[in-house]
Design an enzyme around this catalytic site. Structure first.
Site, PDB file in Angstrom:
ATOM      1  N   SER A  44       1.648  -7.903  -3.518  1.00  0.00           N
ATOM      2  CA  SER A  44       2.847  -8.526  -2.958  1.00  0.00           C
ATOM      3  C   SER A  44       2.804 -10.031  -3.163  1.00  0.00           C
ATOM      4  CB  SER A  44       2.883  -8.211  -1.460  1.00  0.00           C
ATOM      5  OG  SER A  44       3.731  -9.107  -0.781  1.00  0.00           O
ATOM      6  N   TYR A  87      -1.347  -8.952   6.245  1.00  0.00           N
ATOM      7  CA  TYR A  87      -0.906  -8.101   5.118  1.00  0.00           C
ATOM      8  C   TYR A  87      -1.206  -8.794   3.789  1.00  0.00           C
ATOM      9  CZ  TYR A  87       2.750  -6.030   2.034  1.00  0.00           C
ATOM     10  OH  TYR A  87       3.458  -5.463   1.006  1.00  0.00           O
ATOM     11  N   LYS A 111      -3.812  -7.621   0.832  1.00  0.00           N
ATOM     12  CA  LYS A 111      -3.411  -7.439  -0.573  1.00  0.00           C
ATOM     13  C   LYS A 111      -4.261  -8.326  -1.487  1.00  0.00           C
ATOM     14  CE  LYS A 111       0.270  -4.629  -0.192  1.00  0.00           C
ATOM     15  NZ  LYS A 111       0.247  -3.264  -0.730  1.00  0.00           N
TER      16      LYS A 111
HETATM   17  N1  LIG Z   1       9.401  -2.633  -0.857  1.00  0.00           N
HETATM   18  C1  LIG Z   1       9.090  -3.907  -1.057  1.00  0.00           C
HETATM   19  O1  LIG Z   1       9.941  -4.802  -0.968  1.00  0.00           O
HETATM   20  C2  LIG Z   1       7.661  -4.276  -1.421  1.00  0.00           C
HETATM   21  C3  LIG Z   1       7.371  -5.607  -1.730  1.00  0.00           C
HETATM   22  C4  LIG Z   1       6.051  -5.953  -2.046  1.00  0.00           C
HETATM   23  C5  LIG Z   1       5.063  -4.982  -2.063  1.00  0.00           C
HETATM   24  N2  LIG Z   1       5.376  -3.696  -1.755  1.00  0.00           N
HETATM   25  C6  LIG Z   1       4.296  -2.698  -1.760  1.00  0.00           C
HETATM   26  O2  LIG Z   1       4.703  -1.573  -2.530  1.00  0.00           O
HETATM   27  C7  LIG Z   1       4.167  -0.392  -1.965  1.00  0.00           C
HETATM   28  C8  LIG Z   1       5.278   0.617  -1.713  1.00  0.00           C
HETATM   29  O3  LIG Z   1       6.288  -0.003  -0.950  1.00  0.00           O
HETATM   30  P1  LIG Z   1       7.468   0.831  -0.265  1.00  0.00           P
HETATM   31  O4  LIG Z   1       8.590  -0.104  -0.062  1.00  0.00           O
HETATM   32  O5  LIG Z   1       7.667   2.109  -0.987  1.00  0.00           O
HETATM   33  O6  LIG Z   1       6.801   1.108   1.140  1.00  0.00           O
HETATM   34  P2  LIG Z   1       6.990   2.340   2.112  1.00  0.00           P
HETATM   35  O7  LIG Z   1       6.575   1.889   3.475  1.00  0.00           O
HETATM   36  O8  LIG Z   1       8.327   2.960   1.949  1.00  0.00           O
HETATM   37  O9  LIG Z   1       5.894   3.356   1.530  1.00  0.00           O
HETATM   38  C9  LIG Z   1       4.522   3.238   1.795  1.00  0.00           C
HETATM   39  C10 LIG Z   1       4.002   4.639   2.003  1.00  0.00           C
HETATM   40  O10 LIG Z   1       2.608   4.562   2.321  1.00  0.00           O
HETATM   41  C11 LIG Z   1       2.349   5.603   3.232  1.00  0.00           C
HETATM   42  N3  LIG Z   1       1.135   5.364   3.993  1.00  0.00           N
HETATM   43  C12 LIG Z   1       0.947   4.423   4.964  1.00  0.00           C
HETATM   44  N4  LIG Z   1      -0.274   4.576   5.494  1.00  0.00           N
HETATM   45  C13 LIG Z   1      -0.864   5.604   4.835  1.00  0.00           C
HETATM   46  C14 LIG Z   1      -2.129   6.235   4.950  1.00  0.00           C
HETATM   47  N5  LIG Z   1      -3.033   5.835   5.852  1.00  0.00           N
HETATM   48  N6  LIG Z   1      -2.399   7.275   4.148  1.00  0.00           N
HETATM   49  C15 LIG Z   1      -1.492   7.720   3.244  1.00  0.00           C
HETATM   50  N7  LIG Z   1      -0.274   7.166   3.081  1.00  0.00           N
HETATM   51  C16 LIG Z   1       0.029   6.117   3.883  1.00  0.00           C
HETATM   52  C17 LIG Z   1       3.560   5.601   4.154  1.00  0.00           C
HETATM   53  O11 LIG Z   1       3.671   6.845   4.865  1.00  0.00           O
HETATM   54  C18 LIG Z   1       4.700   5.358   3.183  1.00  0.00           C
HETATM   55  O12 LIG Z   1       5.295   6.576   2.755  1.00  0.00           O
HETATM   56  C19 LIG Z   1       3.409  -0.810  -0.731  1.00  0.00           C
HETATM   57  O13 LIG Z   1       2.042  -0.962  -1.071  1.00  0.00           O
HETATM   58  C20 LIG Z   1       3.996  -2.163  -0.382  1.00  0.00           C
HETATM   59  O14 LIG Z   1       3.072  -2.971   0.297  1.00  0.00           O
HETATM   60  C21 LIG Z   1       6.652  -3.322  -1.434  1.00  0.00           C
END
Ligand SMILES: NC(=O)c1ccc[n+]([C@@H]2O[C@H](COP(=O)([O-])OP(=O)(O)OC[C@H]3O[C@@H](n4cnc5c(N)ncnc54)[C@H](O)[C@@H]3O)[C@@H](O)[C@H]2O)c1
Length: 329
Positions: A128, A152, A156
């Site tokens: 991120s 967070y 990361k």
């Molecule tokens: N969406 C954004 O804007 C954004 C920006 C920067 C980084 N990210 C990163 O991208 C990735 C995906 O983002 P997203 O928007 O799909 O997030 P999201 O929250 O929709 O999906 C993350 C998934 O991880 C699962 N999870 C959490 N804890 C867990 C565990 N202990 N065991 C197994 N699964 C677990 C959750 O159930 C969820 O389905 C993440 O790593 C997030 O940090 C997202």
């Protein structure tokens, strides 16, 4: 070609699995099997290849070895809790975002050793822009040092370092992609402080009111979910020799002000949709957002073949097309 997606029930994970199902191949090879894992069992649609969907908590000690026992060729590590939750629950944030990720890296290293150094999967990790902290230069390049200002972002950044070291030691072939804020996030509003960036578009497009807690001049770094999936697939297939020791990189995106976002909405859905945005300044959100970076120089990622939208209107169009949004004339 065997794949593993950890975090497959999340917003991006679901879209990645859908895309893999549609393509049926990865790295120009047919997908033989896909393992889709999340804390809640993912439920993908139809696939042309066998897919195993399972509910596992990545933070539980026995889970990571189980996930890599089948020696997947490509591993997508998306499982994570969001920034607000990692800030509110210190233990949970470190247990999942750091220890869970480390456990997966370690499990891969174990398989590498058991295979006599033959098993060496591509690991794509979603990092991120929260790895960076203010004060910022005008545009943040990949050379800007990592000074996360949240738990967070710290988690990361640590995983980025681990990814680089495990890659350097030859246990795996890692790529860390620092995602912009992914807009427009489909589905129900979430509690993320950044949620309004999607809400001010998604809700009016559905004929609902949306809250705007910050000024129209606030600028932020965006890319669409479609681009996020594109980044993941490119990271899974690219030639990593070009990365050298710098395994993580900032993904391209669009720096857009809230005013520009609203203008894109006006162009597509008219004044009636724009009127559904209610301005409700919130000093807490304003303060949080003021500490976020807004503009990046992603030329390194672009030169390595990553691409995203060029304008905010394109991001909005991707949402309208991908989510089959119907706009009343
Ligand atoms: N969406 C954004 O804007 C954004 C920006 C920067 C980084 N990210 C990163 O991208 C990735 C995906 O983002 P997203 O928007 O799909 O997030 P999201 O929250 O929709 O999906 C993350 C998934 O991880 C699962 N999870 C959490 N804890 C867990 C565990 N202990 N065991 C197994 N699964 C677990 C959750 O159930 C969820 O389905 C993440 O790593 C997030 O940090 C997202």
């Amino acid at each position: 070609m065997k794949g593993l997606v950890v975090g497959a029930a999340g917003m991006i994970g679901r879209k990645l699995v859908e895309r893999l199902a549609r393509d049926g191949s990865l790295r120009d090879e047919p997908i033989e099997a896909l393992h889709a894992v999340d804390i809640v069992a993912p439920s993908p649609g139809k696939t042309t290849f066998p897919i195993v969907c399972e509910a596992f908590d990545l933070a539980a000690p026995y889970v990571a070895p189980k996930l890599v026992a089948g020696r997947p060729d490509v591993v997508f590590l998306l499982a994570s809790i969001v920034s607000g939750e990692a800030e509110a629950d210190f233990d949970k944030g470190y247990a999942i975002n750091l220890d869970g990720s480390r456990a997966l890296l370690e499990a891969i290293r174990r398989e590498y050793i058991l295979s006599g150094g033959v098993y060496k999967p591509r690991l794509v990790f979603t990092s991120s822009i929260a790895v960076f902290g203010a004060p910022f230069p005008e545009a943040i390049g990949d050379e800007f040092f990592l000074t996360p200002l949240t738990s967070y972002g710290t988690q990361k950044a640590i995983v980025e370092l681990l990814l680089a070291d495990y890659s350097r030691r030859g246990f795996l072939d890692g790529v860390g992609i620092r995602l912009p804020t992914i807009t427009v996030r489909p589905g129900a509003p979430n509690k993320a402080a950044s949620g309004f960036f999607s809400g001010i578009l998604r809700e009016p497009l559905a004929g609902k009111e949306a809250r705007l807690p910050v000024a129209d001049s606030v600028c932020h770094w965006h890319a669409s979910p479609r681009s996020a999936v594109g980044f993941l697939l490119h990271a899974a297939t690219m030639d990593t020799r070009a990365l050298g020791a710098r395994r993580s990189l900032t993904m391209p995106g669009v720096a857009a002000t809230v005013a520009e976002q609203i203008e894109a909405l006006r162009q597509r859905a008219g004044e009636r949709a724009v009127k559904l945005i209610r301005r409700e300044p919130d000093t807490i959100v304003e303060r949080i957002v003021a500490g976020w970076p807004s503009r990046f120089d992603a030329s390194r990622a672009e030169s390595l073949g990553f691409s995203a939208e060029r304008t905010f209107a394109e991001i909005l169009d991707a949402y309208i097309e991908d989510e089959h949004v119907h706009i009343d004339a």
